[in-house]
Design a protein around this motif. Structure first.
Motif, PDB file in Angstrom:
ATOM      1  N   UNK A 104      -1.637  -5.665   4.423  1.00 48.14           N
ATOM      2  CA  UNK A 104      -1.672  -5.866   5.324  1.00 48.14           C
ATOM      3  C   UNK A 104      -1.234  -6.885   5.863  1.00 48.14           C
ATOM      4  N   UNK A 105      -0.295  -7.398   7.192  1.00 46.97           N
ATOM      5  CA  UNK A 105       0.796  -8.263   7.513  1.00 46.97           C
ATOM      6  C   UNK A 105      -0.653  -8.641   9.092  1.00 46.97           C
ATOM      7  N   UNK A 106      -0.604 -10.427   9.211  1.00 47.16           N
ATOM      8  CA  UNK A 106      -1.541 -10.999  10.242  1.00 47.16           C
ATOM      9  C   UNK A 106       0.481 -10.330  10.916  1.00 47.16           C
ATOM     10  N   UNK A 107      -0.323 -10.688  11.982  1.00 46.09           N
ATOM     11  CA  UNK A 107       0.715  -9.649  13.744  1.00 46.09           C
ATOM     12  C   UNK A 107       1.359 -11.123  14.575  1.00 46.09           C
ATOM     13  N   UNK A 108       0.388 -12.647  13.680  1.00 48.10           N
ATOM     14  CA  UNK A 108       2.004 -13.197  14.612  1.00 48.10           C
ATOM     15  C   UNK A 108       2.351 -13.737  14.002  1.00 48.10           C
TER      16      UNK A 108
END
Length: 122
Positions: A104-108
């Motif tokens: 997962x990667x943070x959308x920011x």
């Protein structure tokens, strides 16, 4: 003879009009400008980072770091979900994108909107 030619021309013109053919000079239809790619959303696809950041095993900073990505790196996004809130780089939200490798990667960290343009919710 002139009457005959006029009748033939009128018949041909009427036939063309009935079939939808044009009897006048051809004019190209104006082309519209293509939509800006940044505004488009996609179900799944390539997403691009705008800064360096961490990819994690889950959708929160409490999960272990799987690996680090550089700015302008392309990844394959599958879907997005609500996870832990992150405050970084002047951005604060809780949208995370699940990658094709299961991490997962943070959308920011992504270019575009809070989900990097991924429209499918996990």
């Amino acid at each position: 003879m002139r009457n005959s030619c006029t009748k033939v021309l009128m018949a041909v013109a009427a036939g063309l009009l009935l079939t939808g053919a044009s009897v006048g000079p051809a004019v190209a239809a104006p082309q519209s400008a293509p939509a800006a790619p940044a505004a488009a959303t996609m179900a799944t696809g390539n997403i691009t980072t705008w800064v360096q950041g961490n990819v994690r095993k889950g959708a929160s900073t409490s999960y272990n770091i799987a690996y680090t990505v550089k700015a302008n790196q392309q990844l394959m996004g599958v879907c997005w979900l609500t996870g832990g809130t992150v405050d970084a780089n002047g951005i604060s939200h809780n949208k995370w994108v699940k990658l094709s490798d299961g991490n997962y990667i943070w959308g920011g960290l992504l270019k575009g909107n809070e989900t990097g343009g991924i429209s499918t919710k996990c």
